[in-house]
Write an enzyme that holds these catalytic residues in place. Sequence first.
Site: not given
Length: 307
Positions: A175, A179, A212
């Site tokens: 990840y 990013k 989120t």
Amino acid sequence: MNRWTAADMPPQEGRVAVVTGTGGLGLEDALALARAGAEVIIAGRSARKGAQAVDRIRSEVPGAKVQFGEIDLASLKSVATFVARLDQQRSHIDLLINNAGVMVPPQRKETADGFELQLGTNYLGHFALTAGLMPLLRKSKQPRVVTLSSVAARNGQINFADLQYASRYVPMEAYGQSKLACLMFAFELQRRSLAGNWGITSIAAHPGVSRTDLLHNAPGRMSAQGLIRTYLWFLFQPAAQGALPTLYAATAPDAEGGGYYGPNGLSETRGYPAPSKVPQQALDKAVAGRLWTLSEQMTGITFGEYA
């Protein structure tokens, strides 16, 4: 920039914006842009979630110019179909927000094209989308591309020896790499735009730590990350607050091309938009250039063809 909020956005009438992601930050981006008068295409995989997002925006912004566009960033074919559809429907696009993403699936998964899921969705899908939309962006008077990175990029490394994490999959490492790649892409796009006179302003942003469904949707609600998200929710700022750095990068007249914006408090985890500290590894132009060339080879897309 002191305590900049969505209320400080300049009017967006006449602007056409594409935002990837139908929930969380993407929904908040689209909602704020529609409220400011922009015409918004909110793009994602699920027609059901897309319809819910459109309904939510229209309920909060009567008369909002908003539509759903189907795209699966984990499929280059789907990206190409989305681009072709917009080519037929639109004369120009003013703003592209590369927002959608997946985060730390516990087992290694692959996209339809055989890429590691996080690299393929978060980075390569948006790389291909941006390239495909270049002709429409270049027909805008002041086109901007905003690409989302993450605080996880601080610990990211571009692992050319095993870019797809095929030999040793570590979810958070993969990840962080995806990013970091997004951040380096934003910087490299700005450099190439200036060098090639493309007229595109490319800016990076990150949301800090925001509330989120990303952690619930990927590692799962019962994972360590999911449990933190559920029971320590107060550590996460609301999605609308997390969207502010992106909205600032997308609309503020003084947001700088090649800039990087994030929240200004608690080690950039929460707060209001401000220039973000760039990880040292993101400044390596040689790595960025190599990654760009490799990305063109992997996706079969050459930016020069579109620029």
